[in-house]
Design an enzyme around this catalytic site. Structure first.
Site, PDB file in Angstrom:
ATOM      1  N   LYS A 294       0.837  -1.208   0.000  1.00  0.00           N
ATOM      2  CA  LYS A 294       0.000   0.000   0.000  1.00  0.00           C
ATOM      3  C   LYS A 294       0.870   1.256   0.000  1.00  0.00           C
ATOM      4  CE  LYS A 294      -1.830   1.770   3.938  1.00  0.00           C
ATOM      5  NZ  LYS A 294      -1.604   3.220   4.076  1.00  0.00           N
ATOM      6  N   ASN A 295       1.884   1.280   0.859  1.00  0.00           N
ATOM      7  CA  ASN A 295       2.650   2.515   1.017  1.00  0.00           C
ATOM      8  C   ASN A 295       3.600   2.780  -0.142  1.00  0.00           C
ATOM      9  OD1 ASN A 295       1.317   2.986   3.360  1.00  0.00           O
ATOM     10  ND2 ASN A 295       3.066   2.627   4.726  1.00  0.00           N
TER      11      ASN A 295
ATOM     12  N   CYS B  24      -5.341   8.387   9.552  1.00  0.00           N
ATOM     13  CA  CYS B  24      -5.427   7.719  10.859  1.00  0.00           C
ATOM     14  C   CYS B  24      -5.227   8.721  11.992  1.00  0.00           C
ATOM     15  CB  CYS B  24      -4.312   6.673  10.983  1.00  0.00           C
ATOM     16  SG  CYS B  24      -4.664   5.141  10.152  1.00  0.00           S
TER      17      CYS B  24
ATOM     18  N   ARG C 173      -0.168  15.204  12.892  1.00  0.00           N
ATOM     19  CA  ARG C 173       0.738  14.867  11.794  1.00  0.00           C
ATOM     20  C   ARG C 173       0.855  16.106  10.922  1.00  0.00           C
ATOM     21  NH1 ARG C 173      -1.237   9.054   9.690  1.00  0.00           N
ATOM     22  NH2 ARG C 173       0.853   8.794   8.881  1.00  0.00           N
TER      23      ARG C 173
ATOM     24  N   ASP D  63       4.721   0.961  11.934  1.00  0.00           N
ATOM     25  CA  ASP D  63       3.524   0.285  11.412  1.00  0.00           C
ATOM     26  C   ASP D  63       3.425  -1.172  11.860  1.00  0.00           C
ATOM     27  OD1 ASP D  63       2.705   2.573  10.186  1.00  0.00           O
ATOM     28  OD2 ASP D  63       3.232   1.967   8.155  1.00  0.00           O
TER      29      ASP D  63
ATOM     30  N   ARG E 296      -8.674  -0.626   4.580  1.00  0.00           N
ATOM     31  CA  ARG E 296      -7.791   0.406   4.023  1.00  0.00           C
ATOM     32  C   ARG E 296      -6.419  -0.189   3.689  1.00  0.00           C
ATOM     33  NH1 ARG E 296      -6.558   4.791   7.728  1.00  0.00           N
ATOM     34  NH2 ARG E 296      -5.167   5.127   5.990  1.00  0.00           N
TER      35      ARG E 296
HETATM   36  C1  UD1 Z   1       4.317   7.030   6.199  1.00  0.00           C
HETATM   37  C2  UD1 Z   1       3.459   5.807   6.060  1.00  0.00           C
HETATM   38  C3  UD1 Z   1       2.920   5.368   7.406  1.00  0.00           C
HETATM   39  C4  UD1 Z   1       4.071   5.187   8.388  1.00  0.00           C
HETATM   40  C5  UD1 Z   1       4.971   6.425   8.427  1.00  0.00           C
HETATM   41  C6  UD1 Z   1       6.214   6.241   9.257  1.00  0.00           C
HETATM   42  C7  UD1 Z   1       2.494   5.943   3.856  1.00  0.00           C
HETATM   43  C8  UD1 Z   1       1.293   6.114   3.016  1.00  0.00           C
HETATM   44  N1  UD1 Z   1       2.356   6.092   5.166  1.00  0.00           N
HETATM   45  O1  UD1 Z   1       3.482   8.059   6.724  1.00  0.00           O
HETATM   46  O2  UD1 Z   1       2.229   4.130   7.231  1.00  0.00           O
HETATM   47  O3  UD1 Z   1       3.549   4.978   9.687  1.00  0.00           O
HETATM   48  O4  UD1 Z   1       5.386   6.763   7.085  1.00  0.00           O
HETATM   49  O5  UD1 Z   1       6.958   5.163   8.784  1.00  0.00           O
HETATM   50  O6  UD1 Z   1       3.563   5.652   3.363  1.00  0.00           O
HETATM   51  N2  UD1 Z   1       6.233  14.954  10.417  1.00  0.00           N
HETATM   52  C9  UD1 Z   1       6.357  16.279  10.748  1.00  0.00           C
HETATM   53  N3  UD1 Z   1       6.179  17.212   9.758  1.00  0.00           N
HETATM   54  C10 UD1 Z   1       5.881  16.865   8.473  1.00  0.00           C
HETATM   55  C11 UD1 Z   1       5.774  15.499   8.140  1.00  0.00           C
HETATM   56  C12 UD1 Z   1       5.959  14.566   9.145  1.00  0.00           C
HETATM   57  O7  UD1 Z   1       6.623  16.628  11.897  1.00  0.00           O
HETATM   58  O8  UD1 Z   1       5.727  17.768   7.643  1.00  0.00           O
HETATM   59  C13 UD1 Z   1       6.420  13.938  11.476  1.00  0.00           C
HETATM   60  C14 UD1 Z   1       5.188  13.075  11.708  1.00  0.00           C
HETATM   61  O9  UD1 Z   1       4.245  13.715  12.544  1.00  0.00           O
HETATM   62  C15 UD1 Z   1       5.815  11.857  12.350  1.00  0.00           C
HETATM   63  C16 UD1 Z   1       7.166  11.740  11.637  1.00  0.00           C
HETATM   64  O10 UD1 Z   1       7.415  13.023  11.061  1.00  0.00           O
HETATM   65  O11 UD1 Z   1       6.031  12.099  13.718  1.00  0.00           O
HETATM   66  C17 UD1 Z   1       7.216  10.697  10.551  1.00  0.00           C
HETATM   67  O12 UD1 Z   1       6.130  10.877   9.677  1.00  0.00           O
HETATM   68  P1  UD1 Z   1       6.205  10.515   8.126  1.00  0.00           P
HETATM   69  O13 UD1 Z   1       7.408   9.682   7.884  1.00  0.00           O
HETATM   70  O14 UD1 Z   1       6.060  11.781   7.355  1.00  0.00           O
HETATM   71  O15 UD1 Z   1       4.893   9.635   7.948  1.00  0.00           O
HETATM   72  P2  UD1 Z   1       3.957   9.573   6.676  1.00  0.00           P
HETATM   73  O16 UD1 Z   1       4.755   9.808   5.453  1.00  0.00           O
HETATM   74  O17 UD1 Z   1       2.731  10.377   6.913  1.00  0.00           O
END
Ligand code: UD1
Length: 429
Positions: A22-23, A126, A131, A316, A408
């Site tokens: 999915k990711n 979620c 986030r 995850d 999902r």
């Molecule tokens: C992706 C995955 C999700 C997984 C996560 C971490 C997909 C579709 N989703 O989510 O399943 O749990 O990686 O491996 O691939 N953050 C900030 N500012 C930002 C962006 C992120 O502070 O602008 C923080 C987030 O709140 C979190 C951390 O960075 O604490 C990591 O998040 P991130 O790696 O961005 O997760 P996703 O890409 O949303």
């Protein structure tokens, strides 16, 4: 709302085919916005998040066809889908669509790079803590975009195109790495991304972008270099097997006992997590066909884990591992460092009789000899599957409510499990 009924206590034995990730599928589908040619993706899983993203991309003007047959006739697992963004008809991603899935925010990168503008609602997804999107905004600004926040929308403009630059992520982010890599592919000049995410899904996206004509090196390391090009073309690309689905079923087998071949799974995508499952008492072997997971009568050993960006233990899989540890012979400590508030499964696992206490970022799990079936409520995607795993091992009957979370991210979960001897059925309504 559908529920899943499980009668626990059976060992899992047989073959579970692992679906496309999915990711990886989500950013790859979004990459179709970067070109007016057709991007063909193989191994796209049947998931609610994929269907939702198809709707969002359709709103921007992306057409899609499913290989060779009508979707109503499509009964297999993951399929091949052709995406064509011949004309981008709308550069706005509205709240009604983006609020349902956080990753849809990522369209901001390709829309801005190709069209010079994007107006994208702040995301939903979620409920696992705040986030934010600050890294996306900072990173796109570093590439020369002009960005404002306007009543819940991020409005990004770069009428003369994006310009390559060096950007150091203050924190590792999978999504922001995907987006900057896509945007920089069509920027003028060279972009260097430092402290980039190293997840296999990043490598899968970079390989696809390179097949489309991008010039990206270093994906999979923390420094990614992107030499911008003026346009990208179509390509055919295969989605990697889902490492989270793989780890989830490995933990299910470690918990129930049994012997299962995770067909098509690749251990190199989750070696760190597999090592931990191995330490807990499962035997794990990579074969030509996939990964074989077995556990004999020996008990489950307690293992401490801390979630980390790849190659560390994935957040995850944290909920699922906690499920496994609820029946370990002793105490384990599970520490979550990626998302705050990602312990919503704790109170639900307690309904099965699990003994878990929370202390800041950590959960202390005191293993019990038996779990007892119970009605439980799924709260997010990975939390809900941890409840399924616990229910498979619990004595008696459980119902897992609100299974739309499972839909999902897990393709045909009840079919895959029941083929391996589990008593599991979906109850509609
Ligand atoms: C992706 C995955 C999700 C997984 C996560 C971490 C997909 C579709 N989703 O989510 O399943 O749990 O990686 O491996 O691939 N953050 C900030 N500012 C930002 C962006 C992120 O502070 O602008 C923080 C987030 O709140 C979190 C951390 O960075 O604490 C990591 O998040 P991130 O790696 O961005 O997760 P996703 O890409 O949303």
């Amino acid at each position: 709302m559908d529920r899943i009924r499980i009668v626990g206590g059976n060992e899992l034995k047989g073959v579970i085919p692992i679906s496309g990730a999915k990711n990886a599928a989500l950013p790859l589908m979004i990459a179709s916005l970067l070109t007016d040619d057709t991007l063909t993706l193989e191994n796209v899983p049947h998931l609610a998040d994929v269907e939702q993203l198809i709707r969002i991309l359709g709103n921007h003007g992306v057409d899609y066809t499913v290989n060779g047959r009508r979707e109503s006739q499509d009964t297999g697992y993951s399929r091949t889908i052709h995406f064509t963004a011949r004309n981008i008809v709308d550069t706005t991603a509205p709240y009604e669509l983006v609020s349902k899935m956080r990753a849809s925010f990522w369209v901001i990168g390709p829309l801005l790079a190709r069209m010079g503008e994007a107006r994208v609602s702040l995301p939903g997804g979620c409920a696992i803590g705040t986030r934010p999107v600050d890294l996306f905004i900072d990173g796109l600004r570093a590439l020369g975009a002009d960005i404002d926040i306007d009543i819940g929308y991020v409005v990004a403009k770069a009428p003369k195109g994006l310009i390559g630059n060096r950007y150091v992520f203050p924190k590792v982010s999978v999504g922001a790495t995907h987006v900057l890599m896509m945007a920089a592919s069509l920027a003028r000049g060279e972009t260097v991304l430092e402290n980039a995410a190293r997840e296999p899904e990043i490598v899968n996206l970079a390989d696809c972008l390179n097949a489309m004509g991008a010039r990206i090196t270093g994906a999979g390391t923390s420094t990614i270099t992107i030499e911008g090009v003026t346009s990208l073309q179509g390509a055919r690309h295969r989605i990697i097997p889902d490492r989270i689905e793989t780890g989830t079923y490995a933990m299910a087998v470690a918990m129930t006992g049994g012997d299962v071949l995770l067909q098509g799974a690749r251990s190199d995508l989750l070696q760190g997590a597999l090592d931990i499952v191995g330490q807990s008492g499962a035997t794990i072997t990579q074969t030509n066909e996939g990964i074989r997971v077995a556990r004999n009568g020996a008990g489950i050993a307690p293992v401490d884990v801390t979630t980390e960006p790849f190659p560390g233990f994935p957040t995850d899989l944290q909920a699922q591992f906690m499920g496994l540890m609820t029946m370990a012979n002793g105490r384990s400590k599970i520490t979550e460092t990626i998302f705050e508030n990602r312990f919503m499964h704790v109170q639900e696992l307690a309904r099965f009789g699990a003994r878990i206490s929370l202390s800041g970022q950590s959960a202390i799990v005191d293993g019990v000899a038996k779990l007892k079936g119970a009605p439980v409520m799924a709260t997010d995607l990975r939390a809900s599957v941890s409840l399924v795993i616990a229910a498979l091992a619990a004595e008696g009957e459980s119902t897992v409510n609100r299974v739309y979370h499972l839909d999902r991210g897990f393709e045909r979960l009840e079919e895959k499990l029941s083929r391996c001897g589990a008593t599991v059925e979906r109850i509609s309504g």
